[in-house]
Design a protein around this motif. Structure first.
Motif, PDB file in Angstrom:
ATOM      1  N   ASP A  38       0.847  -1.193   0.000  1.00  0.00           N
ATOM      2  CA  ASP A  38       0.000   0.000   0.000  1.00  0.00           C
ATOM      3  C   ASP A  38       0.885   1.247   0.000  1.00  0.00           C
ATOM      4  O   ASP A  38       1.722   1.426   0.887  1.00  0.00           O
ATOM      5  N   LEU A  39       0.720   2.099  -1.004  1.00  0.00           N
ATOM      6  CA  LEU A  39       1.510   3.324  -1.093  1.00  0.00           C
ATOM      7  C   LEU A  39       0.909   4.468  -0.283  1.00  0.00           C
ATOM      8  O   LEU A  39       1.426   5.595  -0.332  1.00  0.00           O
ATOM      9  N   GLY A  40      -0.163   4.199   0.452  1.00  0.00           N
ATOM     10  CA  GLY A  40      -0.821   5.238   1.224  1.00  0.00           C
ATOM     11  C   GLY A  40       0.146   5.996   2.118  1.00  0.00           C
ATOM     12  O   GLY A  40       0.949   5.403   2.842  1.00  0.00           O
TER      13      GLY A  40
ATOM     14  N   THR B 168       0.328  13.474  -1.660  1.00  0.00           N
ATOM     15  CA  THR B 168       0.241  12.396  -0.676  1.00  0.00           C
ATOM     16  C   THR B 168      -0.741  11.352  -1.183  1.00  0.00           C
ATOM     17  O   THR B 168      -1.924  11.636  -1.393  1.00  0.00           O
ATOM     18  N   ILE B 169      -0.243  10.155  -1.399  1.00  0.00           N
ATOM     19  CA  ILE B 169      -1.044   9.105  -2.007  1.00  0.00           C
ATOM     20  C   ILE B 169      -2.060   8.560  -1.005  1.00  0.00           C
ATOM     21  O   ILE B 169      -1.741   8.342   0.165  1.00  0.00           O
ATOM     22  N   ALA B 170      -3.265   8.359  -1.473  1.00  0.00           N
ATOM     23  CA  ALA B 170      -4.339   7.871  -0.609  1.00  0.00           C
ATOM     24  C   ALA B 170      -4.103   6.416  -0.224  1.00  0.00           C
ATOM     25  O   ALA B 170      -3.569   5.623  -1.016  1.00  0.00           O
TER      26      ALA B 170
ATOM     27  N   MET C 234      -2.412   0.645  -4.318  1.00  0.00           N
ATOM     28  CA  MET C 234      -1.384  -0.388  -4.284  1.00  0.00           C
ATOM     29  C   MET C 234      -0.256  -0.084  -5.268  1.00  0.00           C
ATOM     30  O   MET C 234      -0.443   0.595  -6.277  1.00  0.00           O
ATOM     31  N   ALA C 235       0.909  -0.619  -4.979  1.00  0.00           N
ATOM     32  CA  ALA C 235       2.106  -0.327  -5.769  1.00  0.00           C
ATOM     33  C   ALA C 235       1.985  -0.852  -7.195  1.00  0.00           C
ATOM     34  O   ALA C 235       2.450  -0.206  -8.135  1.00  0.00           O
TER      35      ALA C 235
END
Length: 520
Positions: free
Chosen positions: A255-257, A296-298, A302-303
């Motif tokens: 997860d890139l969050g 800023t990624i939510a 996913m990557a």
């Protein structure tokens, strides 16, 4: 007097320490280990040459840490011979000999090492490659250590696939389906008496390799996702069909969050995501486009889909190769790196033979209006009037099913024009060819080493005497192998358009007037 007694006592202590050291055996010629460094082979060790009349010898075999040179004892390996086991794979093995006489034991003398131990491959037949399938039961997937266990003896068949069907999509995760005999319940996850219990678990690492003429080739490296049991023949048989995915499985779980990336080249964005997902090595070409800052990624992003969007925006490619390495190729990679064909699929002598060839010549990949919307900007459209008149208007929004991450309007227009040039007219495409390399075994090295983007030549003569010729790129590779001695390698191919590509500034592909499709 007391002083002399003390000195004589000290001298006696020194003599007792020195005399045995002088009389114990001393090695003058090191022991010699011999044998073939391959699993299941027997190594033997000589005693070497010693002074002071040894009366007996003891042995201790040792392995190092995956070729790192730091040796440790192998449990219960204390005779002059040693049978190599799977745990020795990729390690050096040596023997330490200790000589004994009436005074005592010598210091150990180490033998030579014979080179890294290789695994033993299962022979399928003289005209087929040998196979080795291993699972690392002992380590979690995040561990930097590996202990590969050979399970080839239990294999009935396997099928693996890597790649994509055509150039308008990105590769899905590579997959492996491996059928294992399980009559002794060794692969039953809940069998407490099983040989691998309690480590028959999801996400254990697995790899498939093949060998031809003493050269090993990676075919698949990934992670077990399921151990489904089956009991065919009215419970008279027991099987487990292992399901595995390649490194894309890890990207799809990352997860890139909360991450934030600045505007950067496509290759830099891809490798930044690889690193965040826990990978330490990868292979990436330069990258041609600048990907917009992410903000800023939510959470929940996913990557895998993100890095696929990066590759699609670049008109490039991202995938995991057969050895498990993540690869990112920019849009010019194929033109500047794969100009030479690695082999020919066809009906002529010495070519890679085939048993089935599927072609298409229709509208499934015919697009005459390409629309690319710059990130944060407006849509750029490239249309071909002649194609529209012949085949009606067929619009493709690029990238299909993804997000375009380049802000430049000029780049978006160039992308639309380049895609239009490749897809505005029908083309004879070869989505699938099932090869039979066993018919010309000299081609096995080519088939086993094939990777996505490799260039191949197709040379087919029809029963009517017509020809289907062309330079192709490999888009997908599938191996279907039965241990009843059959092996099919299926290739998905696309047209290699380098002869019609203009790469500005490249001596090979910048011949204006001869190369008519501009690679932006």
């Amino acid at each position: 007097m007391g002083v002399y007694r003390i000195r004589w006592r000290r001298l006696a202590q020194l003599r007792r320490a020195w005399i045995p050291g002088a009389l114990i055996p001393i090695n003058t010629v090191a022991p010699v280990a011999s044998g073939t460094p391959e699993v299941a082979e027997v190594l033997s060790c000589t005693t070497g040459t010693w002074t002071n009349s040894p009366t007996s010898y003891t042995y201790q075999w040792q392995r190092d840490n995956s070729g790192g040179g730091t040796y440790s004892d192998i449990a219960a390996a204390t005779s002059s011979t040693y049978v190599l086991v799977s745990a020795d794979t990729d390690c050096n093995v040596r023997c330490q000999v200790t000589a004994h006489n009436t005074v005592g034991a010598s210091y150990p003398a180490a033998s030579n090492a014979l080179g890294l131990v290789t695994a033993r491959y299962y022979e399928l037949g003289s005209d087929l490659p040998a196979v080795l399938i291993e699972i690392d039961f002992d380590h979690d997937p995040t561990s930097t250590s590996f202990t590969w266990t050979d399970v080839t003896a239990y294999v009935r068949e396997f099928s693996l696939h890597r790649g994509r069907p055509d150039t308008l999509s990105q590769p899905a995760p590579g997959t492996l389906a491996l059928t294992l005999k399980n009559t002794d319940d060794r692969f039953t996850p809940t069998n407490t008496a099983g040989a691998y219990y309690p480590n028959v678990l999801p996400m254990r690492r697995i790899r498939v390799r093949a060998k031809w003429n003493s050269v090993a080739y990676n075919l698949f490296t990934g992670y077990v996702e399921d151990w489904p049991l089956s009991f065919p023949d009215m419970n008279r048989n027991a099987l487990v069909t292992v399901q595995a995915s390649d490194a894309f499985a890890v990207l799809n779980l990352t997860d890139l969050g909360g991450q934030s990336y600045a505007a950067q080249l496509s290759s830099a964005r891809a490798t930044a995501v690889f690193g965040f997902a826990g990978f330490n090595t990868w292979n990436a070409s330069t990258g041609q486009d600048t990907i917009v800052a992410s903000g800023t990624i939510a959470y929940g992003t996913m990557a895998l889909p993100h890095v696929q969007d990066v590759a699609q925006s670049e008109s490039g490619l991202v995938y995991a190769d057969a050895g498990g390495t993540l690869r990112f190729q920019d849009r010019q990679y194929r033109f500047t790196n794969n100009a030479t064909s690695v082999g020919t699929v066809g009906t002529g002598g010495g070519m890679i033979g085939y048993q089935d060839l599927t072609t298409s010549y229709g509208v499934s990949n015919l697009w005459n209006s390409i629309r690319v919307t710059a990130n944060g900007g407006t849509a750029e459209t490239a249309t071909d009037a002649s194609s529209t008149a012949s085949y009606y208007k067929r619009t493709l929004d690029w990238p299909p099913g993804g997000s375009y991450l380049v802000a430049s309007q000029a780049v978006a227009l160039s992308a639309a024009q380049a895609i239009l040039a490749s897809y505005k007219n029908p083309a004879l495409r070869v989505p699938e060819v099932v090869t039979v390399p066993a018919g010309a075994t000299a081609n096995w090295p080519t088939v086993l080493a094939l990777d996505l983007s490799d260039r191949m030549t197709l040379s087919h003569i029809t029963p009517g005497g017509g020809t289907i010729l062309g330079s192709k790129h490999v888009e997908g590779v599938t191996h279907d192998v039965s241990f009843e001695r059959t092996w099919d390698a299926t290739l998905a191919l696309s047209d290699a358009t380098s002869a019609g590509v203009w790469v500005l500034g490249n001596a090979t592909y910048s011949l204006l007037g001869e190369s008519t499709i501009l690679s932006y």
